[in-house]
Design a protein around this motif. Sequence first.
Motif, short mmCIF file in Angstrom:
data_model
loop_
_atom_site.label_atom_id
_atom_site.label_comp_id
_atom_site.label_asym_id
_atom_site.label_seq_id
_atom_site.Cartn_x
_atom_site.Cartn_y
_atom_site.Cartn_z
N VAL A 122 0.86 -1.18 0.00
CA VAL A 122 0.00 0.00 0.00
C VAL A 122 0.90 1.23 0.00
O VAL A 122 1.68 1.44 0.93
N GLY A 123 0.82 2.03 -1.06
CA GLY A 123 1.73 3.16 -1.20
C GLY A 123 3.02 2.76 -1.87
O GLY A 123 4.11 3.25 -1.53
N VAL A 124 2.90 1.87 -2.85
CA VAL A 124 4.09 1.28 -3.49
C VAL A 124 4.93 2.30 -4.25
O VAL A 124 6.10 2.06 -4.54
N GLY A 125 4.35 3.45 -4.56
CA GLY A 125 5.10 4.47 -5.30
C GLY A 125 6.10 5.22 -4.47
O GLY A 125 6.97 5.92 -5.00
N GLY A 126 6.02 5.11 -3.15
CA GLY A 126 6.99 5.77 -2.28
C GLY A 126 8.38 5.18 -2.48
O GLY A 126 8.52 3.98 -2.73
N VAL A 127 9.39 6.00 -2.35
CA VAL A 127 10.73 5.54 -2.68
C VAL A 127 11.18 4.41 -1.75
O VAL A 127 11.84 3.46 -2.18
N LYS A 151 -1.25 7.98 -6.85
CA LYS A 151 -0.87 8.57 -8.12
C LYS A 151 -0.11 7.56 -8.97
O LYS A 151 0.48 6.63 -8.45
N ASP A 152 -0.12 7.78 -10.26
CA ASP A 152 0.63 6.93 -11.19
C ASP A 152 2.05 7.49 -11.30
O ASP A 152 2.27 8.51 -11.95
N LEU A 153 2.98 6.84 -10.63
CA LEU A 153 4.35 7.32 -10.57
C LEU A 153 5.26 6.46 -11.42
O LEU A 153 5.01 5.27 -11.62
N VAL A 184 -3.51 1.98 -9.77
CA VAL A 184 -3.50 3.39 -9.41
C VAL A 184 -4.80 3.68 -8.66
O VAL A 184 -5.89 3.40 -9.15
N GLY A 185 -4.68 4.23 -7.47
CA GLY A 185 -5.84 4.47 -6.62
C GLY A 185 -6.00 3.37 -5.60
O GLY A 185 -5.69 2.20 -5.86
N TYR A 186 -6.48 3.73 -4.42
CA TYR A 186 -6.67 2.77 -3.34
C TYR A 186 -8.08 2.19 -3.40
O TYR A 186 -9.07 2.93 -3.45
#
Length: 467
Positions: free
Chosen positions: A14-19, A41-43, A58-60
Amino acid sequence: MGTALAELGRVHFVGVGGVGMSAVARVMVARGVVVSGSDAKDLPVMRDLARLGARIAVGYDARNLVDAETVVAGSAIRPENPELVEARARGLRVLHRSEALAAAMAGSRVLAVAGTHGKTTTTSMAAWMLRGAGLDPSFAIGANIPALGVNAAHGATDIFVAEADESDASFLNYRPLVEVITNVEADHLDHYGTAEAVHAAFDEFAGLLPSEGLLVACGDDAGARGVAERRRAALGGRPRVLLYGTSADADVRLLLEPSGPSLEWEGGKVPLPLSVPGTHNALNAAGAFAAVVVGLGAQPEAAAASLATFSGAARRFEFKGEARGVRVYDDYAHHPTEVRAALEAARGVAGEGRVHVLFQPHLFSRTREFAGQFAAALSAADTVRVLDIYPAREDPIPGVTSQLVTDGLPAGSYAPSAPQAVAELAALAVPGDIVLTVGAGDVTALGPLLLEALEGPGGRGESDNGA
């Protein structure tokens, strides 16, 4: 203690786009774990993970969990997130990001790098030096590393290099063989409450080492030295404690000589061919060198020589471009000590040129605690513009605004809008100057806009002949 990687089954982030989250996901994919993930967001990193075989949304949405057996979330994910709600309703295993990383590191010789500042660069340098010395480590770093090409990878050896985040005390979930502590200062008081609690957490972190382990601490920093001295007093020589820095009693001593920095230790002396500016980066390199050479057996000459091609971590005094003779850099600094270090580096690079700073405070709680210190640090610049506070995970605190910082700066330092600040700094900058965007929020996006403004008719960056 902890969960083995093989026990996790199919893992959803959950929140896989975070670094930091994407780093753990990337390692797990490389190790054969079935991974899925989502973010608001689509990162770009999400598309990278999808190409590697992860299922990305994209989206929870609760439906994103599908057949997940373990769900991973970081501290920034709120309890009411629909995917976390669904995970708990289904009785799935829910892990903090640090617990998932600990599972990925199980069975490895772990080098964990912690500190209030400098841990990202030091972790990156350690991974880079290990590669340069012919060792191929796995690593997970809280920033993209242009020199490495990624922020995480599965290596061929049993060495795992990890950035250990102290912000929520989650670094206590790791079981390292070697630790680097770059510095210890009051920060993240929204979690810890007091400076004493911060220092106590680092003491506990140092206490995680096994008897055969190695603690590498910066002797130039009072907080890190304090941790080292308390460990020495409590345990004698096991685990081993080693100091690095410029002080005479440093076990790995940084020598700042006219011919360039070098390192001296019981094994000899090597030059340190750094391509990143600032004394703080030379100290970071000394700490990384001590860990990989003394702690992990890397060949010292090869490890040190590799730094000649290390270009730094993303958002750590990162060069964004040059327009009309004005260079633009971006730095993640979000604590007064980091801001001072970034400005010191900028002064060294600018030479006779001026330094203009666009600063965005990060978190209401941090701004409240350190407003005066931020103002003092920013005063080293020739021009300062301060944006509104980037809230990140926090709700507003009444009475806490950027004015707490600008009250200690010259009139006109507050920037009511980003476009206005960009236009003002572009108009002020002349050839030879540096413009530096500073902060852990979305101020990083303003670097390209500054370059555009400098190239436009409003910028003063053109030379006298109009070229």
